[in-house]
Write an enzyme that holds these catalytic residues in place. Structure first.
Site, mmCIF file in Angstrom:
data_model
loop_
_atom_site.group_PDB
_atom_site.id
_atom_site.type_symbol
_atom_site.label_atom_id
_atom_site.label_comp_id
_atom_site.label_asym_id
_atom_site.label_seq_id
_atom_site.Cartn_x
_atom_site.Cartn_y
_atom_site.Cartn_z
ATOM 1 N N LYS A 87 -3.002 8.133 3.408
ATOM 2 C CA LYS A 87 -4.258 8.017 4.107
ATOM 3 C C LYS A 87 -3.855 8.488 5.610
ATOM 4 O O LYS A 87 -4.725 8.938 6.383
ATOM 5 C CB LYS A 87 -4.572 6.481 4.109
ATOM 6 N N TYR A 97 0.924 -1.234 0.087
ATOM 7 C CA TYR A 97 -0.017 0.015 0.031
ATOM 8 C C TYR A 97 0.807 1.190 0.072
ATOM 9 O O TYR A 97 0.441 2.094 -0.679
ATOM 10 C CB TYR A 97 -0.825 0.068 1.212
HETATM 11 P P1 NAP Z 1 -13.208 4.278 -7.258
HETATM 12 O O1 NAP Z 1 -14.820 3.571 -7.538
HETATM 13 O O2 NAP Z 1 -12.215 4.001 -8.244
HETATM 14 O O3 NAP Z 1 -13.258 5.562 -6.884
HETATM 15 C C1 NAP Z 1 -12.112 6.351 -6.661
HETATM 16 C C2 NAP Z 1 -12.735 7.779 -7.130
HETATM 17 O O4 NAP Z 1 -11.628 8.835 -6.782
HETATM 18 C C3 NAP Z 1 -12.977 7.783 -8.543
HETATM 19 O O5 NAP Z 1 -14.308 8.440 -8.840
HETATM 20 C C4 NAP Z 1 -11.840 8.834 -9.104
HETATM 21 O O6 NAP Z 1 -12.416 9.460 -10.261
HETATM 22 C C5 NAP Z 1 -11.778 9.680 -8.020
HETATM 23 N N1 NAP Z 1 -10.547 10.523 -7.977
HETATM 24 C C6 NAP Z 1 -9.400 9.929 -8.595
HETATM 25 N N2 NAP Z 1 -8.503 11.338 -8.571
HETATM 26 C C7 NAP Z 1 -9.367 12.457 -8.505
HETATM 27 C C8 NAP Z 1 -9.297 13.693 -8.775
HETATM 28 N N3 NAP Z 1 -7.981 14.329 -8.970
HETATM 29 N N4 NAP Z 1 -10.145 14.635 -8.507
HETATM 30 C C9 NAP Z 1 -11.359 14.166 -8.128
HETATM 31 N N5 NAP Z 1 -11.638 12.748 -8.066
HETATM 32 C C10 NAP Z 1 -10.610 11.921 -8.339
HETATM 33 O O7 NAP Z 1 -12.720 3.400 -5.963
HETATM 34 P P2 NAP Z 1 -13.289 3.227 -4.458
HETATM 35 O O8 NAP Z 1 -12.411 2.267 -3.760
HETATM 36 O O9 NAP Z 1 -14.628 3.368 -4.209
HETATM 37 O O10 NAP Z 1 -12.565 4.612 -3.604
HETATM 38 C C11 NAP Z 1 -13.136 5.737 -2.858
HETATM 39 C C12 NAP Z 1 -12.324 6.029 -1.505
HETATM 40 O O11 NAP Z 1 -12.535 4.968 -0.769
HETATM 41 C C13 NAP Z 1 -10.932 6.380 -1.870
HETATM 42 O O12 NAP Z 1 -10.426 7.172 -1.211
HETATM 43 C C14 NAP Z 1 -10.289 4.890 -1.389
HETATM 44 O O13 NAP Z 1 -8.892 5.071 -1.009
HETATM 45 C C15 NAP Z 1 -11.265 4.565 -0.227
HETATM 46 N N6 NAP Z 1 -11.112 3.338 0.318
HETATM 47 C C16 NAP Z 1 -11.263 2.299 -0.583
HETATM 48 C C17 NAP Z 1 -11.295 1.000 -0.110
HETATM 49 C C18 NAP Z 1 -11.515 -0.217 -0.985
HETATM 50 O O14 NAP Z 1 -11.093 -1.474 -0.687
HETATM 51 N N7 NAP Z 1 -12.093 0.004 -2.158
HETATM 52 C C19 NAP Z 1 -11.067 0.635 1.363
HETATM 53 C C20 NAP Z 1 -10.842 1.834 2.011
HETATM 54 C C21 NAP Z 1 -10.879 3.223 1.407
HETATM 55 P P3 NAP Z 1 -11.418 9.308 -11.792
HETATM 56 O O15 NAP Z 1 -11.259 7.945 -11.810
HETATM 57 O O16 NAP Z 1 -12.341 9.624 -12.618
HETATM 58 O O17 NAP Z 1 -10.239 10.196 -11.533
#
Ligand code: NAP
Length: 261
Positions: free
Chosen positions: A167, A160
């Site tokens: 984070k 990570y």
């Molecule tokens: P996701 O569906 O890929 O969402 C990530 C989002 O971040 C996308 O909509 C992406 O948009 C956006 N993003 C990236 N760069 C950006 C920018 N410059 N400006 C605005 N938006 C931007 O994945 P997700 O897992 O649901 O992630 C959402 C959050 O949850 C993240 O903070 C992630 O670290 C957190 N999280 C995820 C998990 C997991 O296991 N999935 C666990 C804990 C925390 P574009 O792709 O269009 O840039």
């Protein structure tokens, strides 16, 4: 419970980070609407058209505005749009994370500052950028809630790497924002989620390892295809049911964070 007497009845909420219907933010948007909220989504860059397509899968129509968190002009335009539309913002979901591949994979010494800077700006500083731009609207609500999605950064994880550092910065930043915005009626909290299969998760090299072990380590078990528990916690924190909670990190991970082995 019908939307008119739901947990978020009458609330106006900006939800970032909806890319596909697997996005954690999509689950939050759907549940927020079911609980009575009016929702606007934001999307960024090449993903914007995908966000627009995904928005149509929600039960109620939701407009999509463009916010690349690294672009101050987008943030200014979003603030103007939401001011004209609502005059206030009751809640924000920050669900934004990105790190260049050099920042991931199991060698913390590999990435150079240029790559690290991108990870920190998009994944951590962006919370300040977003909240700073919308601060007058959050304050205008009288009582409002910001929730950001986290992956518990108190420990080191396989592969990570700099996302973990980002984070950790996000966790610290949430506490400082809670300090400075609390007196204005704005709460700032984190939901530290266990691994859920999304686009962002697929780009984490260690994700398969998390998937294989998480369920076994979690006293409550864990389903990497189920984002509903994360959505429920976010909606609860966006509601009036945590009125005296700020600067907090709520784990929605099946209990893994509390286990020693
Ligand atoms: P996701 O569906 O890929 O969402 C990530 C989002 O971040 C996308 O909509 C992406 O948009 C956006 N993003 C990236 N760069 C950006 C920018 N410059 N400006 C605005 N938006 C931007 O994945 P997700 O897992 O649901 O992630 C959402 C959050 O949850 C993240 O903070 C992630 O670290 C957190 N999280 C995820 C998990 C997991 O296991 N999935 C666990 C804990 C925390 P574009 O792709 O269009 O840039």
């Amino acid at each position: 419970m019908s939307p008119s007497n739901g947990l978020l009845s009458g609330k106006r909420i900006l939800i970032t980070g909806v890319l596909t219907d697997a996005s954690l933010a999509f689950g939050v948007a759907r549940l927020a609407q079911a609980q009575g909220a009016e929702v606007v989504l934001s999307g960024a860059g090449r993903g914007l058209s995908l966000t627009r397509r995904t928005a149509r899968k929600l039960d109620a129509p939701a407009d999509v505005i463009e916010i690349d968190v690294t672009d101050p002009a987008h943030l200014r335009a979003a603030a103007a749009d939401l001011e004209a539309r609502w005059g206030r913002v009751d809640g924000i979901l920050h669900a934004i994370g990105f790190a260049p591949q050099e920042c991931l994979g199991g060698d913390i010494l590999r990435a150079e500052w240029e790559e690290v800077a991108v990870a920190l700006q998009v994944s951590a500083y962006s919370l300040k950028a977003l909240v700073g731009a919308l601060r007058p609207l959050l304050v205008a609500a009288g009582s409002s809630s910001v929730v950001a999605l986290d992956f518990d950064a108190r420990v080191a994880w396989p592969a990570y790497d700099w996302m973990g550092v980002a984070k950790a910065a996000l966790e610290s930043l949430a506490r400082y924002l809670a300090r400075d915005l609390g007196p204005h009626g704005v709460r700032v909290n984190l939901v530290a989620a266990g691994p859920v299969r999304t686009m962002a998760a697929k780009s984490i090299p260690s994700f398969k390892g998390f998937e294989d072990t998480w369920g076994a380590r979690a006293p409550l078990g864990w389903d990497v295809n189920d984002s509903e528990p994360v959505a429920r916690a976010c909606v609860a924190l966006l509601s009036d049911w945590f009125p005296m909670t700020t600067g907090e990190m709520v784990h929605v991970d099946g209990g893994v964070h509390a286990m020693g082995a």
